[in-house]
Every structure is written in C-alpha cells, then in structure tokens.
Design a protein around this motif. Sequence first.
Motif, PDB file in Angstrom:
ATOM      1  N   ALA A 105      -3.177   0.007  -6.223  1.00 54.97           N
ATOM      2  CA  ALA A 105      -3.520   1.336  -6.736  1.00 54.97           C
ATOM      3  C   ALA A 105      -4.135   2.154  -5.621  1.00 54.97           C
ATOM      4  O   ALA A 105      -4.934   1.643  -4.824  1.00 54.97           O
ATOM      5  N   PRO A 106      -3.776   3.426  -5.511  1.00 52.94           N
ATOM      6  CA  PRO A 106      -4.380   4.274  -4.475  1.00 52.94           C
ATOM      7  C   PRO A 106      -5.873   4.432  -4.710  1.00 52.94           C
ATOM      8  O   PRO A 106      -6.358   4.395  -5.842  1.00 52.94           O
ATOM      9  N   LEU A 107      -6.584   4.587  -3.630  1.00 53.35           N
ATOM     10  CA  LEU A 107      -8.032   4.763  -3.728  1.00 53.35           C
ATOM     11  C   LEU A 107      -8.351   6.108  -4.368  1.00 53.35           C
ATOM     12  O   LEU A 107      -7.597   7.076  -4.254  1.00 53.35           O
ATOM     13  N   LEU A 118      -6.428  14.940   1.388  1.00 56.51           N
ATOM     14  CA  LEU A 118      -7.100  13.999   2.290  1.00 56.51           C
ATOM     15  C   LEU A 118      -7.798  14.725   3.429  1.00 56.51           C
ATOM     16  O   LEU A 118      -8.889  14.344   3.870  1.00 56.51           O
ATOM     17  N   VAL A 122       0.867  -1.181   0.000  1.00 58.28           N
ATOM     18  CA  VAL A 122       0.000   0.000   0.000  1.00 58.28           C
ATOM     19  C   VAL A 122       0.905   1.232   0.000  1.00 58.28           C
ATOM     20  O   VAL A 122       1.623   1.458   0.973  1.00 58.28           O
ATOM     21  N   PRO A 123       0.931   2.003  -1.060  1.00 59.70           N
ATOM     22  CA  PRO A 123       1.844   3.151  -1.106  1.00 59.70           C
ATOM     23  C   PRO A 123       1.410   4.255  -0.146  1.00 59.70           C
ATOM     24  O   PRO A 123       0.219   4.506   0.060  1.00 59.70           O
ATOM     25  N   GLY A 124       2.400   4.914   0.445  1.00 59.60           N
ATOM     26  CA  GLY A 124       2.124   6.062   1.293  1.00 59.60           C
ATOM     27  C   GLY A 124       2.145   7.343   0.483  1.00 59.60           C
ATOM     28  O   GLY A 124       2.225   7.336  -0.750  1.00 59.60           O
ATOM     29  N   LEU A 125       2.084   8.459   1.181  1.00 64.37           N
ATOM     30  CA  LEU A 125       2.103   9.743   0.493  1.00 64.37           C
ATOM     31  C   LEU A 125       3.499  10.110   0.012  1.00 64.37           C
ATOM     32  O   LEU A 125       3.642  10.876  -0.942  1.00 64.37           O
ATOM     33  N   ALA A 133      -0.934  16.107  -1.333  1.00 64.23           N
ATOM     34  CA  ALA A 133      -1.769  14.911  -1.215  1.00 64.23           C
ATOM     35  C   ALA A 133      -2.380  14.797   0.176  1.00 64.23           C
ATOM     36  O   ALA A 133      -3.560  14.443   0.332  1.00 64.23           O
ATOM     37  N   LEU A 153      -3.951   9.198   5.668  1.00 62.50           N
ATOM     38  CA  LEU A 153      -4.113   8.182   4.630  1.00 62.50           C
ATOM     39  C   LEU A 153      -4.708   6.902   5.211  1.00 62.50           C
ATOM     40  O   LEU A 153      -4.214   6.356   6.193  1.00 62.50           O
ATOM     41  N   GLY A 154      -5.781   6.429   4.587  1.00 61.41           N
ATOM     42  CA  GLY A 154      -6.392   5.169   4.992  1.00 61.41           C
ATOM     43  C   GLY A 154      -7.240   5.253   6.241  1.00 61.41           C
ATOM     44  O   GLY A 154      -7.712   4.227   6.725  1.00 61.41           O
TER      45      GLY A 154
END
Length: 824
Positions: A199-201, A502, A175-178, A498, A449-450
């Motif tokens: 893939a990012p949401l 969010l 899961v990629p971070g920012l 980014a 994120l998330g």
Amino acid sequence: MDQVQTLAIERGAHLARTVVLLPYANLLAPARQMWASKFPSGFAPRFETTRNWAAELTLFTPGADDLCGQHGRDWLTAQTLLERAGLRGEAARLAGVLLEQAQQLVPLAAACPPARRGEWLAQAHAVLPGANDGALALEAALARTAAAWVGTSGYATDVLFDERTGRSLDALFIVPGLQADALADALAGHWAAKTQVLAPLAAPPQGRVALHAAQDAEDEAERACACVLRHLTAGRTPVALVATDRLLQRRINALLATRGVRAGELLADETGWKLSTTHAAAALMALLRACAPQASTDAVLDAIKRAPAWAAIDHRALERRLRKGAVRGWRRAALLAQGDALVEQVQLLRERMAASRTLADWLQATRVLLEDCGLWNQLAADEAGGELIAALGLSDETFADWRAWPQSARRMTLAEFTHWLREALEGASFRQHHSGQAQVVVLPLAQLLGRSFAALVLPGADEQHLPAAPEPAGVWTAAQRRALGLPTREALQQAQAAAWALAIAVPEVDVLWRQADDSGEPVLASPLVGALRLAVPAALHAGQDARVPQTVAAAPTPRPLPVGAQLPAQPLSASSYAQLRDCPYRFYALRQLGLQDEGELDVDLDKSDWGTWLHATLRAFHEALQQRPDADRHALIEQAATEVTQSLGLVQDDGEFLPFEAAWPELRDRYLRWLEGHEQQGYTFDRGEVDFNEQRGPVRLRGRIDRIDHAGAGTTLLIDYKTESQDKTKARTKPGSEDVQLPFYALLSGDEAPRAAYLNLTEREQPTLFELADIEQRAADLHAGMAKDLRRIAEGAPLPALGEGSVCDWCEVRGLCRKDSWSA
C-alpha cells in the motif's frame, strides 16, 4: 520497511528469498541503506528493479533482429527492417521514427510471458490501421512494423516469468510507482500466490511553499540558484532540484558550479544528459568530420587542436596562412600547403578513412584513428569517454560482440557511418558518477517518490514545462492508446498530480516560473500552481529574492591615450600608414601591439578573391609573354588563368567561383585590346608583384607593387590594379585626394621621376588607366609627413582614437577603444 518485515514473517518467507520490486533504480541505494539502518543484523531482502533483477538472474543475449535497448544497434536494426519492408529509399530517414514507436510499445510486449507474446501481437495488429490505409499508408506501415518488431523480440526480463525464478522466490513485494508499470502488474499476476502489492504511504502534510514569479529564463535561473544556496547555508540538506526544463537546468548547474556546488562533488544529477553532448563525443565527431571528403578547413583545424598526438606541432603558422586567404575547403588548403609535415600526416589519416567498409571494420578503423591521434588513452581515462567506448563497443571486450552480430557486416560509406554514430550517441545517456552524500540532487519530478529531502526547489513551473496533463508521447490516437494499454492523457494527469503532491509535501519548497519567454511573449504559471493558490492559500507566501545585491562603483571609461614610443612603428606599409592617418589608436593596436584579426575561414568567395586571382593571372600571363613574345596571347592568358585557378584551389570551391569565371572572357578580351594600345604608346611590362623593403631617409618602407612598366627615355610607370568601380578609382587621383598608395609606391620604388597610375579592371567597363598627377611632389610630401609622425611617436606623443565615419564602422578594434562608451 516494517511492512516488508511483517509480511515476510506472515508468509513464512525467508528474507534472502524475498524480492522487493521498486519502480525505478534511484530508489535502490536509499532502500538498502534504510533497511541496513533499521535492521543492522540478519538477512535482508533483495531490493530490485525489473531490469536489475533480470540481469542478476541470467546473461541475456538478444537475437539478430531483437530490440536490445542499445540505441546504436536498435537504430540500425530499424533501418534494416524498413528496407525489408520495401522502404529502402526512406529507411535512413524513418529509422528514428520507427525506433521511437517501438520503444513506446516495449513495456507492453515485455509484460507478456514469451509464450503469449504472439497473442499480444495479434491483438495489437487488430487495433492498428491496415497496411494499405490510403493517405496514411506510411504511418500504418510504421506502426505495424513497430508492433511486429517488439512482438517478436526477446527481452532480458523474460527470465522473470521462468519457473526457475519462481522456485528461488518465496515472496515478491511490489512498491507501486506513480504510473502504472505493465511488467510489474504482469509479474504480480504471474506469481499471484507469492506477490503482494504494498500500500502506498500516506501523503505527508503540505510543506511551506514559496512562489517566485521571475521576469525571464535568466532571472529564473539566478533566483533558483540563490534559493538552493540559501537552503544549503541554512543547513537544510539534501536539497531536491527538480528538472522540468533541461536547458534551464544546465544554466542553474553552471551558476551553482561558480559558487562551488559542482556536479560529481556536492551536486548529483540523476537525470543525466545525452552522451553526444560530452567533450568525449565532441572530440570523436570532430575527427570524423575532419575525415569527410568535403571537410571544411575549420573542421580539420578543430580536429588538429583536439589531437594530443599533434599537440607538439606548431599549427599556428598554417592556420594564419589559411585564414589570411579565407581557404574554406580543406582539399584546397591541402593543395596550397603541400609539403607541410602536419598536413601530410592529416592527409594520411584522411585517406585511411576514405573507402567504404562494413560497420565492424568502421569501428575498428575508428579505434585506430583515435589511437593514432592520441585520443584513445585520453578517452579511456575519462568518465564520459569510457561510456562512449562502451556505447560504441570499441573496447577489446565488447568488439567481439559486434563481430558476432550479423548487422555489423553491413557496408557503409563514411557519411553513413558518421550518421549512424551520431544517432548512437544521441540515444545514449551519460550520468556522472557521484561519490559520497550529495547535498543537492537534480531529479525528475516523478522520482520524488520514496525520497526524503529537507528542501525542494522547482524551477520551470510554467504552463509550458509543467502542464497539468502532459502530452502523451508518440503518434498513437486516444483509442489506440486505450486498446494497446499505453498511458492515456488521464493517466498521465493523475501521475503528474501525484508527483506534484509529493513535491509540495517537502518541508521547504520554492516554486519558480518565468513570466515571459525568450521572445518576450507572456507566459502563465502552471495550472498546478493556480490550483494550489485556490486550494490552500494560507500555506503559500511570496518568495523573497535570495540573491545578494552587490554595489558596483561607477567607473567611466576614459578616452584611451596610449603612448607607443617604446613599441616598433617601422617598417611602414601603405596600409599601415593609412591606418595611422585615419586613427592613431587603430595603428597602435593593429600594428604596434600586433592585434591582427585572423579572419574567418567559412566565408563565401567575394570580390577580394576575384582580385587575388586576377593579380596572379595577369602576372603569370605577362611573365609567360616575356618568355614567348610571339605566342598567341589569347592562348597564353587562358593557360595562365587555368593554372592560377588550379594553384589557388578554386576548382574545388563548390561552384562559387563560377560567376567570376563567367565574367572573365569579356574582361580578358577587353584587357588584351587595352594592352595592345598600351604597348603602342611605348610601354612594356617589366615586373609584376614586386616586393620592396627599403630605407628611405629616417623611414623604412615595405610593400608590394602590382606592376612596373617601362617606356622610352627611361620612364617608369608604376601600376596598381583596382577591381572597384571606376568612379571610386577616379576619386583617388583627383586634386586634394588623401589617397597615399601611389605616392607610397613612388617612394618604395626609389625612382627619381616615376609615373604612377591605377589600372581599373571591372567586369562591365573598358580597362582604364587613371594616372596621378604631380607624383613627385606628392611622394615628397608623404615622406615628410611620415618622418614627422614617426618622430612625434618616438618623442612620446599619445595615439588617441580619432576615427570617424566608415573608419569606425569597419574597425577591428572598436571594442578595444570602447568609443561607444566614452563618446556617449
């Protein structure tokens, strides 16, 4: 979650052998809970961060010089490396700088498989300046040493590149971070056949954003607290409270705590704070400061008050005595308080911590110190105290590891150990444990994120604390950043944008910033706020102040008119009666209520200390002269001066008494000449520093007369020493003067026909005797006045605040009588 399930099935991967790599640890619990709620039965993948995954695979033991991630050990290793590099004289000062640079390079070095780390080090050295780079030689040496240190260290995450790890892995989903994660990218390449980057949401639509322009930091904190409380009242939970300014955040947390939203209960602070700022660390550092050879009296008293082992011992009498004498240094305090049981116990502990020893022995001695003071069990039972014990390796389980570490054999003085300990606590973080579902979560902007929140409050959205492009950490140039793979300003700007996206995507958002800093200088809103205003002005609205106004009824402060009839007014001293005449309320507060100012300890030696020393020296000299009238007077007075200096501890005052000592020889010679003339007039010294506590009619008097001399025909001369200017002393004896000291002395002595005088002793003028005329009549008038005043107090006369001028300017109880309020 559906994506992970689908991809695992497509790859034929067993979920128990599937790892979902998350960008930060705070996502672990939400991810596992989300999977359990969506797929309550069957196997679940392993949700991990790189650090957690590595810790589960193996127990890593760093080498002697490896960068291990424990700040205390790493700081000491940095100092050792600098000493090896020929920078012994600068090692302690530069160790923190070297460690900071190394920590910035660690993610890059750890992202290389151990077998290829040497290649990374060679590439890093190729882009760094040479070791003999002229004026920047020191900076170059630090950079190259940092690179060599991280390039030759082993890391706990090295196990993730091991073949055994690959054999236990069916699929790796990242899961990629920012921000770019060098280690995650390296693992994706290393296990390419088993890895897929998710893939990012899709970005959710923008929420309802309210903008709040506060006046200053205090107004911003109060409005942010009110916004959080408004969301909680409306049932919008959990609330994200974004921490951009740590000082502001502490203020907001304190305001929330007063309204019942406390950390560890309804509020979870995921940012944490430095371990050095906890009560546990403060208690430990207080003990070590008290053990320093040149410890201040304040430092030792602070340690005494914190130690449970001394809680049953009354230290108030000792503290009052030391404060009265303004005894700043503990060595002098211990000398003056010889025989005191508490002082002897403290001195014993200080002596145990005096000698230099190895780091391992210092840690053992620190634990013994904590146990002897009763603090060990208290720390062990405290959450922050437990973290402190673990960070320093003071527990039985971890102490063996310190003994096995070669650097623990390094010898240190107490000052060096205390400095190391402070660095270790500064580098360690403490996060308070939270049980249950938090209603308010304090977190960094990047960790949105998330996460799912019903509302978000973002204070500190000004140009200083929320820039569009954060300043990259470290001293690296832009070219070095690109060559080494460190985050560039452009990358940080993208990550900030980014994270901001969010934040404003939360359904209810409050953005706050201050319009002026603490000095009153104007402050602009963050560029991100300005861009938002231009992009989607329709989705914004001015935030309403959610604070609930309170009406406070006007309550003028009345002039105090207390009655002291039921409180003791006797015995009277010269100073207490002077207070009654200057301001009855001051007498009421200081003498009848006993609200005495204990004074400060950490003050410089001044004229009052000189006066105390001079009084004691002259008394010792004259008493010695009575015993040895034929002795050399110069030698006697010098001996008295030396003994008094030692008895008062002034030899340990760091040289502050030197100016007074320099003035002493001239004053001594002048005084001996004056004394010779004084004796030729028939006067002889009788007694010095004589205490009286006598009943004189309806008045009980108490005081100390500096000196009593006798002359022929039964004449008594009462003398009071003055070290003030001669003009001031002369004014005390003029007709019409309201000075009460010498008439009070006459009453105190009980002599029917005494004489009384001030002996002025200044550094630059000849000693002069100023006699007060008509002392008998003045004493009688003073006695009648005291009797009348005491009778009126006993009859219930009020004691109003009547002080004026300098009496009020230097009054200890001005804040109690509130004169500034009722006299306006």
